[in-house]
Design a protein around this motif. Structure first.
Motif, short mmCIF file in Angstrom:
data_model
loop_
_atom_site.label_atom_id
_atom_site.label_comp_id
_atom_site.label_asym_id
_atom_site.label_seq_id
_atom_site.Cartn_x
_atom_site.Cartn_y
_atom_site.Cartn_z
N ARG A 114 34.75 50.91 45.89
CA ARG A 114 33.74 51.87 46.33
C ARG A 114 33.42 52.82 45.17
O ARG A 114 34.33 53.33 44.51
N ILE A 115 32.16 53.03 44.93
CA ILE A 115 31.73 53.91 43.84
C ILE A 115 32.29 55.32 44.06
O ILE A 115 32.40 55.78 45.19
N GLY A 116 32.68 55.93 42.97
CA GLY A 116 33.17 57.30 43.03
C GLY A 116 34.65 57.43 43.31
O GLY A 116 35.18 58.54 43.30
N GLN A 117 35.34 56.34 43.55
CA GLN A 117 36.78 56.40 43.80
C GLN A 117 37.53 56.25 42.49
O GLN A 117 37.18 55.41 41.67
N ASN A 118 38.53 57.05 42.29
CA ASN A 118 39.30 57.02 41.04
C ASN A 118 40.60 56.25 41.21
O ASN A 118 41.66 56.71 40.81
N ALA A 119 40.52 55.10 41.79
CA ALA A 119 41.70 54.27 42.00
C ALA A 119 42.15 53.66 40.67
O ALA A 119 41.33 53.37 39.81
N ASP A 120 43.44 53.47 40.53
CA ASP A 120 43.99 52.83 39.34
C ASP A 120 43.79 51.32 39.50
O ASP A 120 44.64 50.61 40.04
N GLN A 121 42.64 50.85 39.03
CA GLN A 121 42.26 49.46 39.23
C GLN A 121 43.16 48.48 38.49
O GLN A 121 43.44 47.39 38.98
N ALA A 122 43.64 48.87 37.33
CA ALA A 122 44.56 48.00 36.58
C ALA A 122 45.88 47.84 37.34
O ALA A 122 46.44 46.74 37.42
N ALA A 123 46.36 48.94 37.92
CA ALA A 123 47.60 48.87 38.71
C ALA A 123 47.37 47.98 39.93
O ALA A 123 48.24 47.18 40.29
N PHE A 124 46.21 48.11 40.57
CA PHE A 124 45.92 47.28 41.74
C PHE A 124 45.96 45.80 41.36
O PHE A 124 46.61 45.00 42.03
N ARG A 125 45.29 45.44 40.28
CA ARG A 125 45.26 44.04 39.86
C ARG A 125 46.67 43.52 39.60
O ARG A 125 47.03 42.43 40.03
N SER A 126 47.48 44.30 38.93
CA SER A 126 48.84 43.91 38.62
C SER A 126 49.68 43.74 39.88
O SER A 126 50.41 42.75 40.05
N LEU A 127 49.59 44.71 40.78
CA LEU A 127 50.35 44.65 42.04
C LEU A 127 49.89 43.47 42.90
O LEU A 127 50.72 42.78 43.51
N LEU A 128 48.59 43.23 42.94
CA LEU A 128 48.07 42.11 43.72
C LEU A 128 48.55 40.78 43.14
O LEU A 128 49.02 39.90 43.87
N HIS A 129 48.47 40.65 41.83
CA HIS A 129 48.93 39.43 41.17
C HIS A 129 50.41 39.18 41.46
O HIS A 129 50.82 38.05 41.76
N GLU A 130 51.21 40.24 41.40
CA GLU A 130 52.64 40.13 41.69
C GLU A 130 52.87 39.68 43.14
O GLU A 130 53.68 38.80 43.40
N TRP A 131 52.14 40.28 44.08
CA TRP A 131 52.30 39.93 45.50
C TRP A 131 51.93 38.48 45.76
O TRP A 131 52.61 37.77 46.51
N LEU A 132 50.85 38.01 45.12
CA LEU A 132 50.41 36.62 45.32
C LEU A 132 51.44 35.62 44.80
O LEU A 132 51.40 34.45 45.18
N GLY A 133 52.36 36.07 43.98
CA GLY A 133 53.42 35.19 43.46
C GLY A 133 54.67 35.19 44.31
O GLY A 133 55.64 34.51 43.98
N THR A 134 54.68 35.94 45.42
CA THR A 134 55.87 35.98 46.27
C THR A 134 55.86 34.83 47.27
O THR A 134 54.86 34.13 47.44
N SER A 135 56.96 34.69 47.98
CA SER A 135 57.11 33.59 48.94
C SER A 135 56.22 33.74 50.18
O SER A 135 56.11 32.80 50.96
N VAL A 136 55.58 34.89 50.33
CA VAL A 136 54.63 35.05 51.45
C VAL A 136 53.49 34.05 51.30
O VAL A 136 52.99 33.50 52.27
N TRP A 137 53.11 33.81 50.06
CA TRP A 137 51.94 32.99 49.75
C TRP A 137 52.34 31.58 49.37
O TRP A 137 53.38 31.38 48.74
N PRO A 138 51.51 30.59 49.70
CA PRO A 138 51.81 29.23 49.24
C PRO A 138 51.67 29.15 47.72
O PRO A 138 50.93 29.94 47.12
#
Length: 146
Positions: A114-138
């Motif tokens: 969303r425009i105007g949000q100051n989220a740490d987008q690099a941290a989000f990408r890293s955390l998402l990538h890490e989560w997708l590598g867990t056993s939750v995901w195929p």
């Protein structure tokens, strides 16, 4: 409608915490906040994905249909969409996981902010990538595209 073959035996969580981010399954109950966020951010969403026409011409009614589709797909384990929020519940954007429909062991992962949000987008990408590598995901090849 059957679950996607790679997800038929997996229960992907409808809510998940990723560091300073909260993911919550996108649903029709998000209509007002989602439509507002999409329309405010339409130019940036379009610029980030020039090969797509979305959200060009999006109406509130069409967005309701899209949200219902995302909700149903999640329930059936065919594709997955979440609202991205901060810990205070601020609507930051959405993230989507689209497993391949051609039988490849892969999935496209996309998100928008969303425009105007100051989220740490690099941290989000890293955390998402890490989560997708867990056993939750195929074990698939996940192609991350912001």
């Amino acid at each position: 409608m059957q679950p996607h073959p790679f997800f038929k035996d997996r229960l992907i969580p409808s809510a998940h915490k990723l560091g300073q981010f909260e993911l919550r399954a996108l649903s029709v109950s998000d209509l007002d906040r989602d439509y507002s966020a999409v329309m405010e951010s339409a130019a940036e969403i379009k610029a980030a994905n020039p090969y797509s026409t979305w959200p060009e011409g999006l109406t509130r009614e069409r967005n309701l249909i899209d949200l219902a589709w995302h909700q149903r797909e999640f329930e059936m384990r065919r594709s997955f969409a979440w609202v991205i929020e901060d810990l205070a519940g601020t609507y930051l954007g959405c993230v989507y996981v689209y497993p391949s429909l051609t039988g490849e062991r892969s999935a496209d992962v996309r998100w928008w902010w969303r425009i105007g949000q100051n989220a740490d987008q690099a941290a989000f990408r890293s955390l998402l990538h890490e989560w997708l590598g867990t056993s939750v995901w195929p074990p698939l090849s996940y192609h991350l595209q912001a």
